[in-house]
Design an enzyme around this catalytic site. Structure first.
Site, mmCIF file in Angstrom:
data_model
loop_
_atom_site.group_PDB
_atom_site.id
_atom_site.type_symbol
_atom_site.label_atom_id
_atom_site.label_comp_id
_atom_site.label_asym_id
_atom_site.label_seq_id
_atom_site.Cartn_x
_atom_site.Cartn_y
_atom_site.Cartn_z
ATOM 1 N N ARG A 66 -10.248 -11.488 1.830
ATOM 2 C CA ARG A 66 -11.148 -12.519 1.277
ATOM 3 C C ARG A 66 -10.525 -13.908 1.356
ATOM 4 O O ARG A 66 -11.236 -14.907 1.373
ATOM 5 C CB ARG A 66 -11.555 -12.143 -0.147
ATOM 6 N N LYS B 229 0.843 -1.202 0.000
ATOM 7 C CA LYS B 229 0.000 0.000 0.000
ATOM 8 C C LYS B 229 0.878 1.252 0.000
ATOM 9 O O LYS B 229 2.020 1.196 0.443
ATOM 10 C CB LYS B 229 -0.860 0.039 1.281
#
Length: 486
Positions: free
Chosen positions: A333, A259
């Site tokens: 996920r 990120k």
């Protein structure tokens, strides 16, 4: 200190209309409060305050707060109970003013809804300052009068549940590691005889063949933990439980798909899903709700190391499906895939998972509401009705086959962990991915990325991690438990 509510008059120039507690106090001081209010400026608008000193020896300072219209109820446009929200916001402002005056105790007018007043007081005063030497003075809110003590206590419990989630999310990632998260929750549940907590180590996770979860965890020096909570509040401990599943990434660097550094510190709260579902179970236990709840939280860090997932790697989930990890920052996920497979072992009445899953959810709804993707209208209705009461709103999002095709069209594996059109409908493709690990007919995925933190949007929460939608999950569980009773 004392916080009293006053309603807006229908006509702007009308005399202030007190709550019954305000009326009683005004009689106690021979009408001086009403008199002072009428001479010190225009009528009080919603959420605005006035402070008066020296009116009564028991209360050196009295804060009068504007509650808005007296008959405010459910606002269909806003999807919440406006009266309750007005009370929460007004009481929070009043209590903070007493705190600024450095008074150790504040009595709060129930304002016709003691639960909402308690929530406003306890949520409004909360602040994470564990690690500061200079702390704000601690203020204990109490109910003024004794008429609604049961509802007040219920509000305190609801708010303390959300504050627990705020605490876990706000704490730095070196203070809340996977094991420390699990131990903190276990300690909160220790006093309840009908709760069992299992802190599962990496070896157990491996025996469960949770390859997707382990692939994320292996990038960090911190070992993963699978936290499993059983709250047996139902009349029959064998009754089908409600299963809560929460994403527990205690720090998310993005892994190899790193990120940007700006704002990365906020990723200490990427375990917001685990924090809210575990706090909801702590709250359910404190309320002694008559139903069984199981909480599952896969906990780990997502870090970039020599052992971390690489873009293009293929991993195998618990149900045997293979997943191509095209972006290591779509890691939540992967954890949830394995935890959702495991959730099906419990013959669940419903499975509800919560996760700070996608930036796309924040883009879609901002901080106004939690996005809900569900295969069950029954489940949706319960969540939606609960959120109207709590003011912590939910909004239904699509689970179309259209999105499924975007994650199943994958060159190397059964699924890709990102949709093939990358940014398009990111929250929806993430939900479609999770659906591939669900066979239960009542399942809901709550994407809480947009409601993770509060700047100034929710007036009764200070700036920082929000702990949303803990109270909605608790209210939802409470409604489900009434359903079983009836």
């Amino acid at each position: 200190g004392l916080v009293l509510g006053v309603y807006s008059s229908e006509k702007d120039e009308g005399a202030a209309q007190f709550t019954s507690a305000g009326d009683a106090f005004d009689r106690l001081v021979s009408g001086k409060l009403r008199e002072l209010l009428s001479v010190c400026g225009p009528p009080l608008k919603k959420g605005k305050t006035r402070i008066f000193h020296g009116l009564h020896q028991d209360f050196p300072s009295v804060v009068v707060v504007g509650l808005g219209k007296k008959n405010a109820g459910v606002n269909d446009q806003e999807n919440w109970n406006e009266g309750k929200e007005n009370i929460r916001a007004a009481v929070a402002v009043g209590c903070r003013q007493i705190q600024d005056l450095e008074m150790p105790c504040v009595e709060v007018d129930p304002c016709g809804d003691a639960q909402a007043a308690a929530e406003g007081a306890v949520l409004g005063l909360h602040e994470y300052n564990e690690l500061k030497q200079k702390k704000k003075p601690v203020v204990t809110p109490q109910l003024h009068g004794s008429a609604e003590s049961e509802a007040w206590q219920k509000g305190v419990i609801y708010a303390e549940g959300q504050n627990l989630a705020r605490y876990l999310m706000e704490a730095p990632a070196n203070y809340i590691t996977p094991i420390k998260f699990a131990e903190h929750v276990e300690q909160k549940l220790r006093s309840f005889s009908n709760v069992k907590v299992h802190i599962r180590p990496e070896s157990w996770i491996a025996t469960q063949q949770m390859g997707a979860f382990l692939s994320v965890a292996k990038g960090s020096a911190e070992p993963p933990i699978f936290l499993e909570i059983h709250y047996l509040g139902g009349a029959n401990t064998n009754d089908s439980p409600l299963v809560f599943v929460g994403k527990g990434v205690t720090f998310d660097s993005g892994g190899i798909s790193l990120k940007p550094s700006s704002g990365m510190d906020a990723m200490r709260a990427d375990m917001g899903g685990a924090a809210t579902v575990c706090s909801a179970i702590v709250t359910a236990a404190a309320l002694n709700l008559p139903l069984n709840i199981i909480g599952l939280a896969p906990l780990c860090e997502n870090m970039p190391s020599g052992k971390a997932n690489k873009p293009g790697d293929v991993v195998r989930a618990k149900n045997g499906k293979t997943i191509q990890v095209d972006n290591t920052d779509a890691e939540g996920r992967l954890l949830l895939a394995d935890a959702l497979c495991y959730a099906h072992d419990f013959n669940a009445r419903a499975i509800v998972n919560a996760a700070t899953l996608t930036g796309a959810m924040d883009v879609a709804l901002g901080s106004a509401a939690t996005g809900v993707f569900t295969n069950s209208s029954w489940l949706w209705t319960h969540l939606y009705e609960a959120s109207i009461l709590t003011g912590d709103r939910v909004w239904r999002m699509p689970l179309f086959e259209h999105y499924t095709k975007q994650v199943t069209d994958c060159p190397l594996a059964d699924l890709s962990n990102i949709g093939k059109y990358s940014r398009a409908g990111g929250a929806c493709t993430a939900a479609a991915f999770l659906k591939e690990f669900v066979t239960a007919s009542h399942w809901a995925h709550l994407d809480i990325a947009g409601v993770m933190s509060n700047k100034d949007e929710v007036p009764y929460l200070r700036k920082g991690m929000a702990g949303r939608p803990t109270r909605t999950l608790v209210e939802f569980a409470a409604r489900l438990s009434q359903d079983s009773h009836n």
